[in-house]
Design a protein around this motif. Structure first.
Motif, PDB file in Angstrom:
ATOM      1  N   ILE A 216     -10.536  49.100  66.807  1.00  0.00           N
ATOM      2  CA  ILE A 216     -10.947  47.755  66.401  1.00  0.00           C
ATOM      3  C   ILE A 216     -11.575  47.750  65.017  1.00  0.00           C
ATOM      4  O   ILE A 216     -11.120  47.059  64.113  1.00  0.00           O
ATOM      5  N   ALA A 217     -12.644  48.545  64.831  1.00  0.00           N
ATOM      6  CA  ALA A 217     -13.438  48.422  63.612  1.00  0.00           C
ATOM      7  C   ALA A 217     -12.707  48.912  62.364  1.00  0.00           C
ATOM      8  O   ALA A 217     -12.702  48.219  61.338  1.00  0.00           O
TER       9      ALA A 217
ATOM     10  N   MET B 249     -20.712  58.241  73.292  1.00  0.00           N
ATOM     11  CA  MET B 249     -20.512  57.751  71.936  1.00  0.00           C
ATOM     12  C   MET B 249     -19.329  58.414  71.239  1.00  0.00           C
ATOM     13  O   MET B 249     -18.733  57.834  70.338  1.00  0.00           O
ATOM     14  N   VAL B 250     -18.968  59.631  71.680  1.00  0.00           N
ATOM     15  CA  VAL B 250     -17.754  60.241  71.134  1.00  0.00           C
ATOM     16  C   VAL B 250     -16.536  59.426  71.564  1.00  0.00           C
ATOM     17  O   VAL B 250     -15.658  59.123  70.750  1.00  0.00           O
ATOM     18  N   TYR B 251     -16.493  59.043  72.841  1.00  0.00           N
ATOM     19  CA  TYR B 251     -15.394  58.191  73.305  1.00  0.00           C
ATOM     20  C   TYR B 251     -15.404  56.863  72.571  1.00  0.00           C
ATOM     21  O   TYR B 251     -14.353  56.398  72.090  1.00  0.00           O
ATOM     22  N   PHE B 252     -16.577  56.241  72.458  1.00  0.00           N
ATOM     23  CA  PHE B 252     -16.670  54.947  71.779  1.00  0.00           C
ATOM     24  C   PHE B 252     -16.193  55.060  70.335  1.00  0.00           C
ATOM     25  O   PHE B 252     -15.484  54.185  69.827  1.00  0.00           O
ATOM     26  N   GLY B 253     -16.564  56.148  69.673  1.00  0.00           N
ATOM     27  CA  GLY B 253     -16.164  56.317  68.283  1.00  0.00           C
ATOM     28  C   GLY B 253     -14.668  56.520  68.123  1.00  0.00           C
ATOM     29  O   GLY B 253     -14.038  55.943  67.229  1.00  0.00           O
ATOM     30  N   ILE B 254     -14.074  57.336  69.009  1.00  0.00           N
ATOM     31  CA  ILE B 254     -12.644  57.623  68.902  1.00  0.00           C
ATOM     32  C   ILE B 254     -11.810  56.412  69.280  1.00  0.00           C
ATOM     33  O   ILE B 254     -10.809  56.105  68.632  1.00  0.00           O
TER      34      ILE B 254
ATOM     35  N   GLY C  79     -14.996  51.984  76.739  1.00  0.00           N
ATOM     36  CA  GLY C  79     -15.926  52.265  75.651  1.00  0.00           C
ATOM     37  C   GLY C  79     -17.169  51.397  75.708  1.00  0.00           C
ATOM     38  O   GLY C  79     -18.287  51.866  75.454  1.00  0.00           O
ATOM     39  N   VAL C  80     -16.989  50.126  76.037  1.00  0.00           N
ATOM     40  CA  VAL C  80     -18.141  49.230  76.175  1.00  0.00           C
ATOM     41  C   VAL C  80     -19.045  49.690  77.307  1.00  0.00           C
ATOM     42  O   VAL C  80     -20.283  49.699  77.179  1.00  0.00           O
TER      43      VAL C  80
ATOM     44  N   LYS D   9      -4.944  62.724  64.541  1.00  0.00           N
ATOM     45  CA  LYS D   9      -5.339  62.241  65.860  1.00  0.00           C
ATOM     46  C   LYS D   9      -4.161  61.590  66.577  1.00  0.00           C
ATOM     47  O   LYS D   9      -4.049  61.667  67.802  1.00  0.00           O
ATOM     48  N   MET D  10      -3.296  60.943  65.811  1.00  0.00           N
ATOM     49  CA  MET D  10      -2.137  60.286  66.408  1.00  0.00           C
ATOM     50  C   MET D  10      -1.276  61.300  67.151  1.00  0.00           C
ATOM     51  O   MET D  10      -0.852  61.070  68.289  1.00  0.00           O
ATOM     52  N   ALA D  11      -1.013  62.448  66.527  1.00  0.00           N
ATOM     53  CA  ALA D  11      -0.188  63.470  67.171  1.00  0.00           C
ATOM     54  C   ALA D  11      -0.873  64.035  68.407  1.00  0.00           C
ATOM     55  O   ALA D  11      -0.215  64.352  69.404  1.00  0.00           O
TER      56      ALA D  11
END
Length: 456
Positions: A296-297, A285-290, A267-268, A231-233
């Protein structure tokens, strides 16, 4: 009214107050994210979704929140950038620990992480005195360096594509990433160029206003994705472009806070809109998850599982560093991330210096000492980059806060090129940056610079 004429307390005026308000707004956005994460049982078996723990979690965050004022009074530096991201990591853990289902000494862990955060931030934020340059690259050679990095990156991408080249979406990324097998030399080159050297080149191009070359640097970063499948790349080019835009609008300290605050806040908002039934589940929720979950989590959750695992298993005594294995017997014959993956089934669980150089290596009691040493290493980066334009430092290290949230400092120094970036900062000719205005007298403000890096 002139901001500099108003001092709320000595050394703390309206500019610092506005920065503090922005930082506190970000803390509220993070707390909201953490609430959604724990409320929906995101990590069953590790964290409880019982909201009877909510008050204790809020109290932990409120009690730790005054530490954020250090970022209102501190000057921008490499340590400022990294320190703010680590501050949020610790804040997240202080929330999650109240929902913990794992068995370890939670009170000792809470005390240890707070002391570790303070021990790390003290040198990382406030040791910034410059180091005398014994070696300086000639300005003409330094001007050519970003272009050399682009050419070398293209060569590495070409060689890497011979070993692995797969265009897959995020849902299949982990499946195929396990099959990636690059030679050791190429693996190091891929990580160093994608994490440190290409962002360094991008920063050179941006401050010298060479937009086409900056775009080429971002494109080359994107081409590492089919080779690395991380995902970083995939997201690094977007992230650097975002940082470049934010840092164009505001000074480096505000850009640091906004770089974390804006993505989390979106995301919030997505989570709130979904709960209100205004948007469907998948996009929000896809955005919130990514973004929110990953930023944070997950880094904070690493402290949770490392604390649990090493409360009942032997410490590493830094044997996760390959060279240490030659002098210290290691109780683990696999990388620590692999050990964690088998123990908790949460995937390849790398972790930050607080979990790896701290909890895993020396235990909870000595973790603050380890954090202090790590803070001094980051402070070395401050000193080696002193005198360079803040925006240049921000952009050249744009990827590294995300890296350091998820890998040990020892790994980042070598594998991800942090040590090489330190060296480039040290030898960079300060004359390559034309300082056309003086620093403001407001505490924490940095000189405005007009860079001429790479100009002919």
């Amino acid at each position: 009214m002139n901001d500099r004429a108003v001092q709320l307390v000595p050394g703390f005026g309206w500019p610092q107050a506005r920065l503090a308000v922005l930082a506190y707004a970000h803390l509220m956005a993070c707390a909201a994210s953490l609430y959604f994460i724990t409320a929906v049982d995101s990590f069953p078996g590790v964290l409880s979704s019982d909201q009877s723990h909510l008050a204790a979690a809020i109290l932990n965050v409120v009690a730790f929140s005054p530490v954020v004022l250090l970022f209102a009074i501190g000057r921008f530096s490499f340590g400022y950038l990294v320190g703010f991201y680590f501050y949020i990591l610790v804040l997240g853990y202080l929330w999650l620990i109240e929902f913990s289902l794992l068995d370890y000494d939670h009170r000792l862990a809470l005390t240890s992480i707070v002391l570790s955060a303070l021990a790390f931030l003290a040198p990382a934020l406030f040791i910034t005195a410059p180091v005398r340059q014994a070696v300086v690259i000639p300005a003409r050679s330094f001007h050519k360096l970003p272009s050399v990095i682009l050419i070398a990156s293209a060569a590495i991408i070409g060689i890497g594509s011979l070993y692995n080249l797969k265009l897959v979406d995020l849902t299949e990324m982990y499946k195929y990433r396990a099959e990636v097998a690059l030679p050791v030399y190429l693996r190091y080159a891929v990580w160093i160029f994608s994490s440190a050297l290409l962002p360094f080149a991008f920063a050179c191009f941006v401050v010298s206003k060479r937009i086409i070359q900056a775009g080429v640097a971002l494109f080359l970063m994107l081409l590492f994705y089919p080779i690395m499948l991380t995902k970083m790349a995939l997201f690094a080019p977007v992230w650097l472009l975002f940082l470049a835009l934010v840092s164009k609008l505001v000074e480096a300290r505000r850009a640091t806070i906004l770089s974390f605050f804006l993505p989390v806040f979106v995301g919030v908002v997505c989570a709130l809109l979904y709960k209100a039934g205004l948007i469907p589940l998948k996009p929000g929720m896809v955005y919130f998850g990514i973004v929110n979950n990953r930023m944070i989590a997950i880094p904070s959750l690493a402290l949770e599982v490392y604390n649990n695992y090493f409360s009942g298993h032997p410490l590493t005594h830094f044997c996760q560093i390959n060279v240490v294995k030659f002098v210290v017997a290691c109780p683990y014959d696999e990388p620590i991330w692999a050990v964690m993956a088998k123990a908790y089934e949460l995937g390849a669980f790398n972790a930050s210096l607080f979990a790896t150089e701290g909890v895993a290596s020396v235990g909870l009691v000595l973790a603050p000492v380890s954090a202090l040493v790590c803070g001094l290493i980051i402070a070395l980066g401050n000193r080696l980059s002193s005198g360079l334009p803040p925006r240049f430092v921000l952009l050249s290290t744009g990827i590294l806060p995300q890296v350091l949230l998820n890998v040990p400092l020892s790994t980042a120094l070598l594998t991800n090129g942090v040590g090489l970036l330190f060296l480039l900062w040290y030898v960079a000719p300060r004359s390559a940056f034309d300082q056309t205005s003086t620093a403001t007298t407001a505490a924490g403000e940095q000189p405005k610079t007009t860079a001429v890096v790479g100009t002919s």
